[in-house]
Design a protein around this motif. Structure first.
Motif, PDB file in Angstrom:
ATOM      1  N   THR A 152       0.827  -1.206   0.000  1.00  0.00           N
ATOM      2  CA  THR A 152       0.000   0.000   0.000  1.00  0.00           C
ATOM      3  C   THR A 152       0.859   1.253   0.000  1.00  0.00           C
ATOM      4  N   THR A 161       3.887   1.567  -1.193  1.00  0.00           N
ATOM      5  CA  THR A 161       4.506   1.707  -2.513  1.00  0.00           C
ATOM      6  C   THR A 161       3.529   2.305  -3.515  1.00  0.00           C
ATOM      7  N   VAL A 162       2.302   1.818  -3.498  1.00  0.00           N
ATOM      8  CA  VAL A 162       1.294   2.304  -4.443  1.00  0.00           C
ATOM      9  C   VAL A 162       1.004   3.785  -4.207  1.00  0.00           C
TER      10      VAL A 162
END
Length: 453
Positions: A146, A148-149
């Motif tokens: 999450t 990273t996104v």
């Protein structure tokens, strides 16, 4: 009236500018008006009430124990001293590129490079910490993915030129204050409490190898809590954009820091009362854990939404600040000149992209607590240099007494070295390597006859 902010950040340069700054290569849009004290306070609160308040109290409690409120007060004192120095420098040098520019102007290019590198490391780690907070609160089962996104998404928004406005700052500050008020009420007066801790809950502290509570533990905790105050310089860099800067900045800094200190003391007290120290040090999402003790699922959702919005805003601000300072250093050939490219939206897109990639690396390799410690250590070094630069200001240019800069310098150094040893060592390695790289690039550019710009 809504006035667009450009590259909102802590110390990467004034977000408003009436004229182009050739050193940065960015031409912000003209102002449609001037900010008053209330708007400056709102911008400061929106910057300070970010990801830090949702995550920093667990590792800080591991260091300070029941003395956590004392650590909050000490961190507030450091923030006030640093804000005073930054505000005086911002008024004296309104277009100098933040701490990087102040140190170059008042100390030396070498000191400027140290301030710039420390700022970049601090902001990249801050972005990773904010993304980690987002992941821990929004999707705790997969926090790294999450995080990273959300970094990818926010980096794209940053490159596209999405910026905070004064109106959004008011909404963000007001919404976050409302969420924190709910947390405080539940913690102090709710039916839950430390005794509701499930036997199956984790007993491992959020950050390993923390010092035992005690006098030094309070200083360690203060260094960590300082991370949650770091947005104060958002006010100090508005020197050219407020009415009567000398008076307005002083009042806005005092009001915003005062409100933030009271809020953080209330949240710290609520966490200690509602969860107890032993449970608090193990919680990665302490504010949600606190409201969950009141057995009100809707409140848990509210806190998660508040954390997500605050963390997303902090992430956008941190990456924008890193990109702007990276641009300034690249224009002086102290970072690869390829990072000085300006995109069609008027943003330093290559510097923004590199900052986003590095933030992902830190988020994957370190959890939010470790990233907070790394950011706090780097930013404290940055403000140690800023305080030293402020001491070079003549008396006529100072609005705050010189002792605030002296105290800020001493406390920044003291809190930085008393942070967890691993974060101190990583920070030292990163700063030395970054400073040497910038120095070599600068000398190579000078040997080739390259000129800044």
């Amino acid at each position: 009236m809504t006035r667009p902010l450009r590259n909102a950040n802590d110390t990467g340069g004034p977000p408003f500018q009436a004229a182009p700054d050739a050193r940065l290569g960015v031409v912000p849009p003209p102002l449609s008006g001037r900010l008053g004290t209330a708007d400056a306070v709102a911008l400061g609160l929106a910057a300070m009430l970010g990801a830090g308040v949702f995550a920093v109290f667990s590792p800080a409690a591991a260091a300070a124990g029941p003395w956590l409120p004392a650590a909050v007060v000490l961190a507030g004192v450091v923030a006030l001293c640093n804000a005073a120095s930054t505000a005086d420098l911002a008024v004296a040098h309104p277009a100098s590129g933040g701490g990087y520019g102040y140190a170059r102007e008042r100390l030396s290019p070498a000191a400027g490079r140290l301030a710039g590198v420390a700022f970049l490391v601090g902001k990249i780690a801050s972005a990773a910490a904010a993304a980690g907070v987002f992941g821990s609160y929004v999707l705790p089962a997969h926090p790294v993915v999450t995080a990273t996104v959300v970094i990818v998404v926010v980096t794209a928004l940053n490159i596209a030129g999405v910026r905070q406005t004064v109106r959004s700052a008011w909404l963000l500050a007001g919404g976050t204050l409302a969420v924190l008020l709910v947390v405080v009420v539940v913690g102090l007066f709710g039916p839950g409490g430390a005794n509701s801790w499930s036997a199956s809950a984790s007993t491992e502290p959020v950050m390993a190898n923390e010092p035992m509570p005690g006098a030094l533990g309070v200083f360690t905790a203060a260094g960590l809590v300082f991370f949650a105050f770091a947005g104060y310089a958002r006010i100090a860099t508005l020197g050219r954009d407020v009415r009567d800067p000398a008076r307005t900045l002083r009042r806005a800094v005092m009001i915003a820091l005062g409100i933030t200190l009271v809020v953080y003391l209330a949240v710290a007290g609520a966490l200690l009362v509602g969860l107890g120290t032993d449970r608090l040090v193990t919680e990665r999402s302490p504010l949600v854990a606190l409201v969950d003790t009141g057995q009100a699922p809707a409140l848990g959702v509210l806190v998660r939404v508040g954390a997500a919005v605050a963390a997303g805003s902090a992430l956008l601000s941190a990456l924008a600040g890193a990109g702007r300072t990276g641009l300034a250093m690249a224009r002086r050939h102290e970072l690869p000149h390829v990072l000085a490219a300006i995109g069609p939206k008027g943003t330093p897109w290559r510097a923004d992209l590199v900052g986003g990639v590095l933030a992902i690396v830190v988020a994957v390799l370190a959890g939010p607590a470790a990233a907070i410690a790394l950011s706090a250590c780097s930013v404290l070094v940055h403000y140690a240099v800023v305080n030293l630069a402020a001491l070079r200001l003549p008396t006529v240019l100072r609005r705050w007494p010189a002792w605030t800069s002296v105290l800020g310098l001493l406390l920044c150094i003291g809190l930085a070295v008393l942070l967890p040893l691993a974060s101190v060592l990583v920070t030292a390695i990163a700063l030395v390597a970054g400073w040497l790289l910038c120095t070599l690039l600068g000398r190579w550019a000078a040997a080739r006859g390259a000129t800044p710009g």
